[in-house]
Design a protein around this motif. Structure first.
Motif, PDB file in Angstrom:
ATOM      1  N   LEU A  59      77.607 -24.820  44.734  1.00  0.00           N
ATOM      2  CA  LEU A  59      77.965 -25.235  43.383  1.00  0.00           C
ATOM      3  C   LEU A  59      76.878 -26.055  42.705  1.00  0.00           C
ATOM      4  CD1 LEU A  59      81.676 -26.263  44.117  1.00  0.00           C
ATOM      5  CD2 LEU A  59      80.906 -24.224  42.889  1.00  0.00           C
ATOM      6  N   GLY A  60      75.759 -26.274  43.415  1.00  0.00           N
ATOM      7  CA  GLY A  60      74.670 -27.052  42.848  1.00  0.00           C
ATOM      8  C   GLY A  60      74.845 -28.553  42.975  1.00  0.00           C
ATOM      9  N   ALA A  61      75.771 -28.981  43.838  1.00  0.00           N
ATOM     10  CA  ALA A  61      76.023 -30.408  44.040  1.00  0.00           C
ATOM     11  C   ALA A  61      75.703 -30.828  45.468  1.00  0.00           C
ATOM     12  CB  ALA A  61      77.478 -30.736  43.709  1.00  0.00           C
ATOM     13  N   GLY A  62      74.781 -30.116  46.109  1.00  0.00           N
ATOM     14  CA  GLY A  62      74.473 -30.383  47.511  1.00  0.00           C
ATOM     15  C   GLY A  62      73.974 -31.790  47.776  1.00  0.00           C
ATOM     16  N   GLU A  63      73.195 -32.361  46.837  1.00  0.00           N
ATOM     17  CA  GLU A  63      72.658 -33.698  47.053  1.00  0.00           C
ATOM     18  C   GLU A  63      73.767 -34.741  47.164  1.00  0.00           C
ATOM     19  OE1 GLU A  63      69.728 -34.847  44.251  1.00  0.00           O
ATOM     20  OE2 GLU A  63      68.321 -33.244  44.767  1.00  0.00           O
ATOM     21  N   ALA A  64      74.876 -34.509  46.477  1.00  0.00           N
ATOM     22  CA  ALA A  64      75.975 -35.477  46.501  1.00  0.00           C
ATOM     23  C   ALA A  64      76.545 -35.648  47.904  1.00  0.00           C
ATOM     24  CB  ALA A  64      77.079 -35.047  45.540  1.00  0.00           C
TER      25      ALA A  64
ATOM     26  N   GLY B  65      85.842 -34.589  67.133  1.00  0.00           N
ATOM     27  CA  GLY B  65      85.755 -33.163  67.430  1.00  0.00           C
ATOM     28  C   GLY B  65      87.002 -32.500  66.907  1.00  0.00           C
ATOM     29  N   GLY B  66      87.419 -31.412  67.541  1.00  0.00           N
ATOM     30  CA  GLY B  66      88.628 -30.720  67.130  1.00  0.00           C
ATOM     31  C   GLY B  66      88.361 -29.618  66.132  1.00  0.00           C
ATOM     32  N   GLY B  67      89.452 -29.035  65.655  1.00  0.00           N
ATOM     33  CA  GLY B  67      89.351 -27.879  64.776  1.00  0.00           C
ATOM     34  C   GLY B  67      89.266 -28.206  63.304  1.00  0.00           C
ATOM     35  N   CYS B  68      89.199 -29.498  62.932  1.00  0.00           N
ATOM     36  CA  CYS B  68      89.203 -29.852  61.507  1.00  0.00           C
ATOM     37  C   CYS B  68      87.934 -30.582  61.070  1.00  0.00           C
ATOM     38  CB  CYS B  68      90.438 -30.704  61.188  1.00  0.00           C
ATOM     39  SG  CYS B  68      91.995 -29.790  61.284  1.00  0.00           S
ATOM     40  N   LEU B  69      87.759 -31.823  61.514  1.00  0.00           N
ATOM     41  CA  LEU B  69      86.686 -32.642  60.956  1.00  0.00           C
ATOM     42  C   LEU B  69      85.301 -31.997  61.036  1.00  0.00           C
ATOM     43  CD1 LEU B  69      88.804 -34.868  60.609  1.00  0.00           C
ATOM     44  CD2 LEU B  69      87.149 -36.490  61.530  1.00  0.00           C
ATOM     45  N   PRO B  70      84.857 -31.510  62.193  1.00  0.00           N
ATOM     46  CA  PRO B  70      83.488 -30.974  62.239  1.00  0.00           C
ATOM     47  C   PRO B  70      83.278 -29.795  61.292  1.00  0.00           C
ATOM     48  CG  PRO B  70      84.304 -31.361  64.462  1.00  0.00           C
ATOM     49  CD  PRO B  70      85.484 -31.504  63.532  1.00  0.00           C
ATOM     50  N   LYS B  71      84.168 -28.815  61.347  1.00  0.00           N
ATOM     51  CA  LYS B  71      83.954 -27.619  60.521  1.00  0.00           C
ATOM     52  C   LYS B  71      84.247 -27.893  59.054  1.00  0.00           C
ATOM     53  CE  LYS B  71      88.436 -25.966  59.962  1.00  0.00           C
ATOM     54  NZ  LYS B  71      89.102 -25.478  58.730  1.00  0.00           N
ATOM     55  N   ASP B  72      85.158 -28.842  58.774  1.00  0.00           N
ATOM     56  CA  ASP B  72      85.492 -29.123  57.382  1.00  0.00           C
ATOM     57  C   ASP B  72      84.355 -29.830  56.650  1.00  0.00           C
ATOM     58  OD1 ASP B  72      87.904 -27.888  57.659  1.00  0.00           O
ATOM     59  OD2 ASP B  72      89.115 -29.716  57.659  1.00  0.00           O
ATOM     60  N   ILE B  73      83.694 -30.787  57.311  1.00  0.00           N
ATOM     61  CA  ILE B  73      82.602 -31.466  56.612  1.00  0.00           C
ATOM     62  C   ILE B  73      81.416 -30.520  56.438  1.00  0.00           C
ATOM     63  CG2 ILE B  73      83.334 -33.751  57.388  1.00  0.00           C
ATOM     64  CD1 ILE B  73      80.899 -33.769  59.275  1.00  0.00           C
ATOM     65  N   ARG B  74      81.213 -29.611  57.387  1.00  0.00           N
ATOM     66  CA  ARG B  74      80.119 -28.645  57.239  1.00  0.00           C
ATOM     67  C   ARG B  74      80.418 -27.665  56.107  1.00  0.00           C
ATOM     68  NH1 ARG B  74      80.356 -28.006  63.738  1.00  0.00           N
ATOM     69  NH2 ARG B  74      79.428 -30.035  64.223  1.00  0.00           N
ATOM     70  N   ALA B  75      81.656 -27.200  56.046  1.00  0.00           N
ATOM     71  CA  ALA B  75      82.037 -26.292  54.966  1.00  0.00           C
ATOM     72  C   ALA B  75      81.966 -26.993  53.612  1.00  0.00           C
ATOM     73  CB  ALA B  75      83.441 -25.758  55.207  1.00  0.00           C
ATOM     74  N   PHE B  76      82.305 -28.273  53.576  1.00  0.00           N
ATOM     75  CA  PHE B  76      82.236 -29.057  52.340  1.00  0.00           C
ATOM     76  C   PHE B  76      80.789 -29.123  51.844  1.00  0.00           C
ATOM     77  CE2 PHE B  76      83.867 -33.341  50.410  1.00  0.00           C
ATOM     78  CZ  PHE B  76      83.918 -32.748  49.154  1.00  0.00           C
ATOM     79  N   MET B  77      79.869 -29.389  52.763  1.00  0.00           N
ATOM     80  CA  MET B  77      78.448 -29.420  52.396  1.00  0.00           C
ATOM     81  C   MET B  77      77.982 -28.057  51.895  1.00  0.00           C
ATOM     82  SD  MET B  77      76.494 -31.797  55.220  1.00  0.00           S
ATOM     83  CE  MET B  77      77.211 -31.036  56.684  1.00  0.00           C
ATOM     84  N   ALA B  78      78.397 -27.008  52.597  1.00  0.00           N
ATOM     85  CA  ALA B  78      77.975 -25.658  52.212  1.00  0.00           C
ATOM     86  C   ALA B  78      78.481 -25.301  50.828  1.00  0.00           C
ATOM     87  CB  ALA B  78      78.467 -24.644  53.245  1.00  0.00           C
ATOM     88  N   ARG B  79      79.744 -25.620  50.550  1.00  0.00           N
ATOM     89  CA  ARG B  79      80.306 -25.286  49.241  1.00  0.00           C
ATOM     90  C   ARG B  79      79.653 -26.108  48.135  1.00  0.00           C
ATOM     91  NH1 ARG B  79      81.502 -21.683  45.800  1.00  0.00           N
ATOM     92  NH2 ARG B  79      83.374 -22.010  44.530  1.00  0.00           N
ATOM     93  N   ALA B  80      79.387 -27.387  48.407  1.00  0.00           N
ATOM     94  CA  ALA B  80      78.727 -28.227  47.408  1.00  0.00           C
ATOM     95  C   ALA B  80      77.349 -27.680  47.060  1.00  0.00           C
ATOM     96  CB  ALA B  80      78.620 -29.664  47.916  1.00  0.00           C
ATOM     97  N   SER B  81      76.642 -27.175  48.057  1.00  0.00           N
ATOM     98  CA  SER B  81      75.321 -26.581  47.811  1.00  0.00           C
ATOM     99  C   SER B  81      75.448 -25.336  46.942  1.00  0.00           C
ATOM    100  CB  SER B  81      74.642 -26.238  49.136  1.00  0.00           C
ATOM    101  OG  SER B  81      74.342 -27.413  49.870  1.00  0.00           O
TER     102      SER B  81
END
Length: 433
Positions: free
Chosen positions: A275-280, A257-273
């Motif tokens: 950029l067209g790299a969501g499947e990765a 939990g906390g202020g980093c891991l949960p929101k960071d992995i979600r933001a990473f997925m959102a940004r990858a999508s």
């Protein structure tokens, strides 16, 4: 060197005090006047071991001051941006309003020879966009991601395991300035990695994604272990001896939990999508789902131990922070489980060594008490949800005289099941028979 730090939350306050400790002349800027006042008095507005002493030392000797006035940054030549990047309310993406506002507010006070350094965790591409704005003033931009662990943030700032500089290719002056800022750290032979902007941005989110994946992997194994009657802690010990895997972050339990891991992995997925790299990064969706399922499983386990119903049961919750040595309850699994049990009709009394006030601001309806004895009085079940040292050291015999029923649920696999069972307790834990 004269340094400003814009944003004085968990990251910025520690960074400002640490830079002052390293010998620099530092001003911390924040829009929260109450926070500025507390910091100016040498008081940390949150719990972080070692920070109060560091603040007192550096404020008292004059190397560190705080202000709510951004113009106070005008005397500095190096400016760190350390504001938050929370998850957007309506999507997984990062909210960059605070980053953009900090850069915009700083623009009138920078010029040739100045270096603006991003510390905030941002989606890849952010630095390139902001560099064009910064360079129009004659200043330069670098991205210098942080790798702090709450509870060890001071140590991780003053003695980091690596330094990463993201700079525009060919901008040797930005790297040279950062070398001056971190000269005493580099003198300890700390590894230094110089990259482009995009790589520096990815380093932070990639590290968090890897850690989250490792934690969720062992929790997935815990789900299987519960079905087949295996012990996930022994499983982790066995595979952890493989140097390619390692034992750290293989502790099954309530998850991260906390202020980093949960929101960071979600933001990473959102940004990858975007950029067209969501499947990765599609696997991170399951990493997130596994992590959240652990909370549901803890509630189910509590229901099982209580004979099928939570309503009306007296439940003691020990631990509310998302991890020990912190008062941070952002996306805390412990606080979430306590709230769920209360919503299901449980009579929950919760305690934590440092996170009661932060919990009360988020979940004001819970019954908070100061001590383990108060929480456990006449309890039908005791839940250990944050692995504070004092909870790991609880004597089953001493607790026996307080509770109504000798039943304990170990949400962090931090207790000795043999000790508790030999003392006559029902002991249950996630991923263990």
């Amino acid at each position: 060197m004269k340094i400003s730090v814009i944003g004085c939350g968990y990251l910025g306050a520690v960074h400002a005090a640490s830079m002052a400790k390293l010998g620099h002349d530092v001003v911390g800027i924040d829009v929260d006047a109450a926070k500025v006042e507390a910091l100016s008095q040498g008081h940390a507005p949150f719990y972080e071991p070692g920070l109060p002493e560091l603040l007192s030392e550096t404020v008292d000797n004059g190397s560190l001051r705080f202000s709510a006035d951004i113009s106070q940054a005008s005397g500095a030549t190096v400016h760190f941006i350390a504001v938050g990047t929370p998850q957007q309310a309506d999507s997984n993406a990062a909210d960059l309003r605070f980053v953009d506002a900090a850069f915009e507010a700083l623009l009138p006070f920078i010029g040739p020879g100045h270096l603006v350094v991003g510390k905030s965790t941002v989606p890849v591409g952010t630095a390139q966009r902001l560099a064009e704005i910064i360079e129009a003033t004659g200043a330069s931009l670098a991205w210098n991601p942080e790798f702090l662990r709450e509870g060890f943030a001071v140590q991780d700032t003053i003695s980091p395991d690596r330094l990463v500089y993201g700079v525009r290719p060919g901008d040797d002056s930005a790297s040279a300035i950062l070398d001056d800022v971190y000269s005493s750290i580099l003198a300890q032979e700390t590894p230094r990695i110089i990259t482009d902007f995009a790589t520096a941005e990815l380093v932070k989110v990639a590290a968090n994604a890897f850690l989250a994946t490792k934690i969720s992997f062992i929790n997935a194994m815990a789900e299987v272990a519960e079905v087949v009657g295996a012990d996930v802690t022994q499983l982790a010990d066995a595979i952890g001896h493989d140097q390619r895997i390692g034992r750290r972050f293989l502790n099954a339990g309530l998850g991260f939990g906390g202020g980093c891991l949960p929101k960071d992995i979600r933001a990473f997925m959102a940004r990858a999508s975007e950029l067209g790299a969501g499947e990765a990064l599609s696997f991170l969706g399951e990493v997130d789902a596994i992590n959240l399922r652990r909370r549901e499983r803890m509630v189910d386990l509590c229901r099982e131990v209580l004979g099928g119903t939570i309503e009306g049961a007296k439940i003691a919750v020990l631990g509310l922070a998302f991890k020990p040595e912190s008062d941070d309850v952002r996306d805390s699994p412990a606080l979430d489980v306590a709230a769920r049990l209360s919503e299901l009709g449980g009579i929950v009394r919760a305690t934590d060594p440092h996170a009661i006030e932060t919990s009360r601001r988020v979940r004001p309806g819970l019954d908070y008490v100061e001590t383990v004895a108060e929480a456990a009085k006449d309890a039908d079940v005791v839940l250990v949800l944050t692995e504070w040292r004092e909870y790991r050291a609880i004597d089953p015999a001493e607790l026996e005289s307080i509770v109504s029923v000798r039943a304990i649920l170990d949400g962090r696999n931090c207790l000795d099941p043999v000790q508790w069972r030999e003392a006559g307790w029902t002991y249950r834990a996630l991923g263990r028979p």
